[in-house]
Design a protein around this motif. Structure first.
Motif, PDB file in Angstrom:
ATOM      1  N   TYR A 181      15.339   4.070  -7.529  1.00  0.00           N
ATOM      2  CA  TYR A 181      16.637   4.215  -8.192  1.00  0.00           C
ATOM      3  C   TYR A 181      17.355   2.870  -8.082  1.00  0.00           C
ATOM      4  CZ  TYR A 181      15.554   9.162  -7.996  1.00  0.00           C
ATOM      5  OH  TYR A 181      14.935  10.378  -8.147  1.00  0.00           O
ATOM      6  N   TYR A 182      17.467   2.205  -9.213  1.00  0.00           N
ATOM      7  CA  TYR A 182      18.015   0.841  -9.231  1.00  0.00           C
ATOM      8  C   TYR A 182      19.478   0.891  -9.665  1.00  0.00           C
ATOM      9  CZ  TYR A 182      18.187  -4.202  -9.869  1.00  0.00           C
ATOM     10  OH  TYR A 182      18.509  -5.526  -9.758  1.00  0.00           O
ATOM     11  N   LEU A 183      20.370   0.508  -8.765  1.00  0.00           N
ATOM     12  CA  LEU A 183      21.805   0.502  -9.049  1.00  0.00           C
ATOM     13  C   LEU A 183      22.269  -0.927  -9.294  1.00  0.00           C
ATOM     14  CD1 LEU A 183      21.324   3.177  -7.331  1.00  0.00           C
ATOM     15  CD2 LEU A 183      23.740   3.021  -6.742  1.00  0.00           C
ATOM     16  N   LEU A 220      18.935 -10.061 -14.933  1.00  0.00           N
ATOM     17  CA  LEU A 220      17.946  -9.818 -13.882  1.00  0.00           C
ATOM     18  C   LEU A 220      17.682  -8.323 -13.734  1.00  0.00           C
ATOM     19  CD1 LEU A 220      16.209 -10.893 -11.532  1.00  0.00           C
ATOM     20  CD2 LEU A 220      18.228 -10.652 -10.067  1.00  0.00           C
ATOM     21  N   ALA A 221      18.738  -7.511 -13.777  1.00  0.00           N
ATOM     22  CA  ALA A 221      18.581  -6.067 -13.659  1.00  0.00           C
ATOM     23  C   ALA A 221      17.743  -5.525 -14.808  1.00  0.00           C
ATOM     24  CB  ALA A 221      19.951  -5.393 -13.637  1.00  0.00           C
ATOM     25  N   PHE A 258      14.117  -6.361 -14.210  1.00  0.00           N
ATOM     26  CA  PHE A 258      13.525  -5.470 -13.212  1.00  0.00           C
ATOM     27  C   PHE A 258      13.111  -4.144 -13.865  1.00  0.00           C
ATOM     28  CE2 PHE A 258      15.651  -7.742  -9.503  1.00  0.00           C
ATOM     29  CZ  PHE A 258      14.448  -8.194  -8.999  1.00  0.00           C
ATOM     30  N   LEU A 259      13.962  -3.594 -14.715  1.00  0.00           N
ATOM     31  CA  LEU A 259      13.640  -2.331 -15.377  1.00  0.00           C
ATOM     32  C   LEU A 259      12.428  -2.501 -16.294  1.00  0.00           C
ATOM     33  CD1 LEU A 259      17.073  -0.706 -16.315  1.00  0.00           C
ATOM     34  CD2 LEU A 259      15.638  -0.309 -14.322  1.00  0.00           C
ATOM     35  N   ASP A 260      12.407  -3.595 -17.050  1.00  0.00           N
ATOM     36  CA  ASP A 260      11.259  -3.862 -17.925  1.00  0.00           C
ATOM     37  C   ASP A 260       9.970  -3.970 -17.122  1.00  0.00           C
ATOM     38  OD1 ASP A 260      12.707  -3.819 -20.269  1.00  0.00           O
ATOM     39  OD2 ASP A 260      13.005  -5.989 -20.346  1.00  0.00           O
ATOM     40  N   SER A 261      10.041  -4.669 -15.999  1.00  0.00           N
ATOM     41  CA  SER A 261       8.849  -4.852 -15.160  1.00  0.00           C
ATOM     42  C   SER A 261       8.365  -3.526 -14.585  1.00  0.00           C
ATOM     43  CB  SER A 261       9.151  -5.833 -14.024  1.00  0.00           C
ATOM     44  OG  SER A 261       9.473  -7.112 -14.530  1.00  0.00           O
ATOM     45  N   MET A 262       9.304  -2.719 -14.108  1.00  0.00           N
ATOM     46  CA  MET A 262       8.914  -1.428 -13.526  1.00  0.00           C
ATOM     47  C   MET A 262       8.325  -0.511 -14.583  1.00  0.00           C
ATOM     48  SD  MET A 262      11.789  -0.645 -10.574  1.00  0.00           S
ATOM     49  CE  MET A 262      13.248  -0.971 -11.560  1.00  0.00           C
ATOM     50  N   ALA A 263       8.859  -0.561 -15.815  1.00  0.00           N
ATOM     51  CA  ALA A 263       8.292   0.241 -16.893  1.00  0.00           C
ATOM     52  C   ALA A 263       6.883  -0.234 -17.234  1.00  0.00           C
ATOM     53  CB  ALA A 263       9.192   0.164 -18.126  1.00  0.00           C
ATOM     54  N   THR A 264       6.688  -1.555 -17.266  1.00  0.00           N
ATOM     55  CA  THR A 264       5.366  -2.115 -17.560  1.00  0.00           C
ATOM     56  C   THR A 264       4.344  -1.704 -16.505  1.00  0.00           C
ATOM     57  OG1 THR A 264       6.369  -4.018 -18.675  1.00  0.00           O
ATOM     58  CG2 THR A 264       4.079  -4.251 -17.952  1.00  0.00           C
ATOM     59  N   LEU A 265       4.779  -1.617 -15.256  1.00  0.00           N
ATOM     60  CA  LEU A 265       3.894  -1.247 -14.153  1.00  0.00           C
ATOM     61  C   LEU A 265       3.769   0.263 -13.977  1.00  0.00           C
ATOM     62  CD1 LEU A 265       5.111  -3.892 -11.536  1.00  0.00           C
ATOM     63  CD2 LEU A 265       2.916  -3.891 -12.759  1.00  0.00           C
ATOM     64  N   TRP A 274      14.380   4.558 -12.210  1.00  0.00           N
ATOM     65  CA  TRP A 274      15.540   4.957 -13.006  1.00  0.00           C
ATOM     66  C   TRP A 274      16.665   3.979 -12.721  1.00  0.00           C
ATOM     67  CZ3 TRP A 274      14.981   9.125 -16.259  1.00  0.00           C
ATOM     68  CH2 TRP A 274      16.115   9.560 -16.936  1.00  0.00           C
ATOM     69  N   GLY A 275      17.337   3.515 -13.765  1.00  0.00           N
ATOM     70  CA  GLY A 275      18.437   2.574 -13.592  1.00  0.00           C
ATOM     71  C   GLY A 275      19.786   3.266 -13.672  1.00  0.00           C
ATOM     72  N   TYR A 276      20.700   2.918 -12.799  1.00  0.00           N
ATOM     73  CA  TYR A 276      22.055   3.466 -12.807  1.00  0.00           C
ATOM     74  C   TYR A 276      23.052   2.311 -12.910  1.00  0.00           C
ATOM     75  CZ  TYR A 276      20.345   8.062 -11.375  1.00  0.00           C
ATOM     76  OH  TYR A 276      19.705   9.284 -11.340  1.00  0.00           O
ATOM     77  N   GLY A 277      23.970   2.423 -13.854  1.00  0.00           N
ATOM     78  CA  GLY A 277      24.967   1.373 -14.025  1.00  0.00           C
ATOM     79  C   GLY A 277      26.291   1.960 -14.460  1.00  0.00           C
ATOM     80  N   ILE A 278      27.164   1.113 -14.983  1.00  0.00           N
ATOM     81  CA  ILE A 278      28.488   1.518 -15.446  1.00  0.00           C
ATOM     82  C   ILE A 278      28.551   1.330 -16.962  1.00  0.00           C
ATOM     83  CG2 ILE A 278      30.965   1.075 -15.322  1.00  0.00           C
ATOM     84  CD1 ILE A 278      30.549   0.036 -12.482  1.00  0.00           C
TER      85      ILE A 278
END
Length: 223
Positions: free
Chosen positions: A100-102, A156-157, A160-167, A172-176
């Motif tokens: 869970y990436y905040l 950068l965030a 990171f999401l693109d990389s995790m999806a590729t792998l 899951w990303g959480y933001g505002i």
């Protein structure tokens, strides 16, 4: 998860995951939805025009580029939703550890062309739109960047999401969701002036509101 293109998944004989139980109701629903949405030229055109009339309530014989963009985005989003639900079902079944990436910022860029390229549907949609009298480049130009960041942290965030999806990581990303964005810079009377970035003026066809889900945010460690 999946690694095949949407064109491969949409071929006859390829089925979405079943319900995993012998529940008659779930089995019936699976029979109705077991195939992925087709991506041949006519099916894409039918999907776009369907969203023009039934989702956007616009005139199917006379709609401008903005309406066309929204309809195309909703059509592409249908494919993403299929993948979203299938992926979630897979992870519920496998029960792996999740990431869970905040982040306060996410600079994801424009979604339409990115989604089409990742789904391997850029060419089919381009050809389908041209027969309807529209150009994919014009649709891409209609989309505003999601103003959810302002610098290196947001980019950068997103990476990171693109990389995790590729792998194929269960992440899951959480933001505002900044309603007015961070800010927009303009030159007024020779001076740099900051203005709110009103990126949601025309709505955002990529987001799905979950009005039934809310969370209390506690400040200063108090309840």
């Amino acid at each position: 998860t999946r690694s095949a293109s949407q064109q491969e998944l949409s071929k006859e004989g390829v089925s979405r995951p079943g319900p995993g139980s012998k529940d008659a109701r779930k089995e019936k629903i699976w029979q109705l939805t077991k195939g992925y949405k087709p991506v041949d030229k006519e099916s894409i055109q039918r999907s776009v025009v369907h969203h023009v009339e039934h989702t956007l309530a616009a005139d199917r014989y006379n709609f401008d580029d903005r309406t066309a963009y929204n309809a195309v985005a909703l059509s592409v989003r249908d494919h993403l939703v299929e993948s979203l639900r299938d992926t979630k079902q897979h992870y519920v079944k496998q029960d792996p550890k999740r990431v869970y990436y905040l982040s306060l910022e996410f600079l994801m860029g424009r979604s339409l062309l990115n989604a089409l390229m990742n789904l391997d549907l850029e060419k089919p949609y381009r050809e389908a739109l041209e027969e309807l009298g529209y150009h994919l480049e014009d649709m891409v130009d209609q989309e505003k960047d999601a103003a959810l960041g302002n610098g290196g942290l947001g980019r950068l965030a997103a990476c990171f999401l693109d990389s995790m999806a590729t792998l194929n990581l269960p992440a899951w990303g959480y933001g505002i969701r900044y309603e007015h964005g961070m800010f927009e810079q303009r030159i007024k009377d020779g001076i740099q002036v900051e203005f709110p970035d009103t990126w949601l003026t025309h709505g955002n066809p990529w987001e799905i509101q979950r009005l039934d889900i809310t969370y209390d945010v506690i400040f200063y460690g108090s309840e």
